[in-house]
Enzyme design. Structure first.
Site, mmCIF file in Angstrom:
data_model
loop_
_atom_site.group_PDB
_atom_site.id
_atom_site.type_symbol
_atom_site.label_atom_id
_atom_site.label_comp_id
_atom_site.label_asym_id
_atom_site.label_seq_id
_atom_site.Cartn_x
_atom_site.Cartn_y
_atom_site.Cartn_z
ATOM 1 C CD GLU A 187 -1.402 3.941 8.016
ATOM 2 O OE1 GLU A 187 -1.072 4.393 9.133
ATOM 3 O OE2 GLU A 187 -1.635 4.656 7.036
ATOM 4 C CG ASN A 229 -4.837 3.357 8.720
ATOM 5 O OD1 ASN A 229 -4.939 2.362 8.003
ATOM 6 N ND2 ASN A 229 -4.465 4.533 8.261
ATOM 7 C CG HIS A 270 -0.945 8.902 3.395
ATOM 8 N ND1 HIS A 270 -1.088 7.548 3.619
ATOM 9 C CD2 HIS A 270 -0.545 9.426 4.576
ATOM 10 C CE1 HIS A 270 -0.765 7.274 4.878
ATOM 11 N NE2 HIS A 270 -0.433 8.408 5.477
ATOM 12 C CE1 TYR A 328 0.410 2.670 13.422
ATOM 13 C CE2 TYR A 328 -1.581 3.786 12.697
ATOM 14 C CZ TYR A 328 -0.331 3.267 12.426
ATOM 15 O OH TYR A 328 0.185 3.344 11.160
ATOM 16 C CD GLU A 388 -4.584 7.630 9.794
ATOM 17 O OE1 GLU A 388 -4.098 8.706 10.159
ATOM 18 O OE2 GLU A 388 -4.175 6.530 10.221
ATOM 19 N NE ARG A 438 -3.372 2.442 2.647
ATOM 20 C CZ ARG A 438 -3.251 3.290 3.681
ATOM 21 N NH1 ARG A 438 -2.574 2.948 4.747
ATOM 22 N NH2 ARG A 438 -3.852 4.463 3.640
#
Ligand code: FCB
Length: 451
Positions: A352, A292, A122, A294, A167, A78
């Site tokens: 991600e 994504n 992005h 985290y 995002e 990606r």
């Protein structure tokens, strides 16, 4: 008996990057400046005066990097296209040299049987469009669709998966509210307009793709599950506000055709007028959702803490990464199941997931041992597998990131790569986490059953 962690045969195993963070040479071969070019060159915006001028020099080393991906066994990669490389002014004139770079990159990936997943946006808006109001200008949806069409025409014959935005919440919050990312505004009143235009831009690109495209297109959001610090009604309400702002702000509109109630109350009279034709655009169906993930966030009610009256309660007994993000894999399972329950059974990708931990700047004996990152990946891949067992239609996983890179306003100080980059020599060295991920891929996940 140990558990079986094998993933489905067609599961995509990838790594992710973005243009400004790795390419370097952002103005080469006729490219126009982006908001990150200006932002990173503005004193005080990025630590240590770091910029993306050279980054990892992927712009020149992409062949060797693709070779590295192939050695690791990745089946997908990606990356993002820098809008201003192919449309230097954001709209209008197309720069063929910019297209040529991505053309060669895509061909190099396909030669190695690595399926490209291409993100259109992005975070690197062409500076020329920021000068026209950027994400605050309603016309941005048309500008984005024009750019998307150029990319589709050039590459859709070879790109199986497209992503509109990476995002949108961070684009809005980091860029327009909390003043930490380009373009560096600090205005909560701008938030709802930026959000609405991001959603319209996403919808416009999906509609353009429906007209011309033959593969799949999706959206990537960052989700951070919110947990209440206590059972007090105030903390529960604070949790809902935080969740509406960060997790439902983009997903409710695209899937349910409405903004969350809590969010409307938070934005109040700064909400723009919404013409009725916007909703069919925003709710245009798309093919997959990228998540994504985290960390999670434990929150409490905090009156007088602008703008949401919410504060984070740091879980000091848990491991935190160099970003001070709590390591909490169970929330990954939870968020994937939540998407299915709330929005339906759309194919999902973890687009991600990864962690910054301290690594040496220079490699001395050819090895980088990064046990904390290995354990982060192991636990999160297990959590992803748990979600599949609970019926989630998860189709792939992308580690963030392939390479140590320019971590936005943190510069080169935060290393997320599974491959170490020495920023003096630009030499690449796969870390222990890269070797571990390779073994996971080769065994379709089976090695995750080990200790
Ligand atoms: C995400 C971004 C990515 C990188 C990681 C650490 O929010 O998409 O570019 O900065 O965080």
């Amino acid at each position: 008996m140990s558990r079986d962690y094998r993933f489905p045969d067609q599961f995509l195993w990838g790594a992710a990057t973005s243009a400004y963070q790795i390419e370097g040479h952002p103005l080469a071969d006729g490219a126009g400046p982006s908001i990150w070019e200006r932002f990173s060159h503005t004193p005080g915006r990025v630590v240590y005066t770091d910029t993306g001028d050279r980054a990892t020099d992927h712009y020149h080393r992409y062949r060797a990097d693709v070779e590295l991906m192939s050695k690791l066994g990745l089946t997908s990669y990606r990356f993002s296209i820098a809008w201003a490389r192919i449309l230097p002014d954001g709209t209008g004139r197309v720069n063929d040299s910019g297209l040529a770079f991505y053309d060669k990159l895509i061909d190099a990936l396909l030669e190695k049987n690595i399926a490209p997943m291409v993100t259109l946006y992005h975070w690197d808006l062409p500076e020329a469009l920021d000068a026209r109001g950027g994400w605050l200008n309603r016309d941005v949806a048309d500008w984005f669709a024009e750019y998307a069409r150029v990319a589709f025409r050039a590459f859709d014959d070879r790109v199986p998966k497209w992503v509109t935005l990476n995002e949108p919440w961070v684009v809005m919050d980091g860029g327009y509210v909390s003043n930490v990312l380009a373009p560096g505004h600090c205005s909560f009143r701008e938030a709802p307009t930026v959000t609405h235009n991001l959603l319209r831009a996403h919808g416009s690109a999906v509609q353009a793709y429906r007209a011309d495209g033959r593969n799949e297109i999706g959206l990537v959001v960052n989700l951070e599950p919110k947990y209440p610090a206590s059972d007090d009604v105030e903390d529960l309400a604070a949790t809902n506000r935080a969740d509406a702002y960060m997790n439902r702000q983009y997903l409710d509109p695209v899937f349910l055709g409405a903004y969350p109630e809590e969010l409307l109350a938070i934005y109040g009279d700064s909400m723009p007028e919404i013409p009725s034709e916007d909703w069919p655009l925003i709710t245009t169906p798309f093919d997959f959702l990228g998540v994504n993930y985290y960390s999670r966030n434990v929150v409490r009610d905090a009156p007088d803490t602008a703008p949401l009256d919410v504060a984070r309660v740091r879980q000091s007994l848990h491991v935190h990464t160099e970003m001070d993000w709590e390591v909490f894999p169970a929330a990954l399972t939870r968020v994937l199941v939540w998407i299915k329950d709330r929005y339906g059974d759309i194919p999902l990708y973890i687009t991600e997931n990864g962690a910054a931990f301290q690594d040496p700047a220079h490699v001395t004996d050819g090895h980088v041992d990064d046990p904390l990152r290995v354990s982060y990946f192991r636990e999160h891949l297990r959590a992803a597998h748990d979600a599949i067992e609970q019926g989630v239609n998860l189709r792939g996983y992308f580690a963030w990131s392939l390479l140590d890179n320019f971590e936005w306003s943190y510069g080169y100080g935060k290393r997320f790569g599974i491959v170490h980059v020495d920023f003096a020599t630009l030499e690449r060295t796969p870390k222990a986490s890269a070797r571990f991920y390779s073994e996971v891929i080769a065994s379709h996940g089976a090695v995750l059953a080990g200790a």
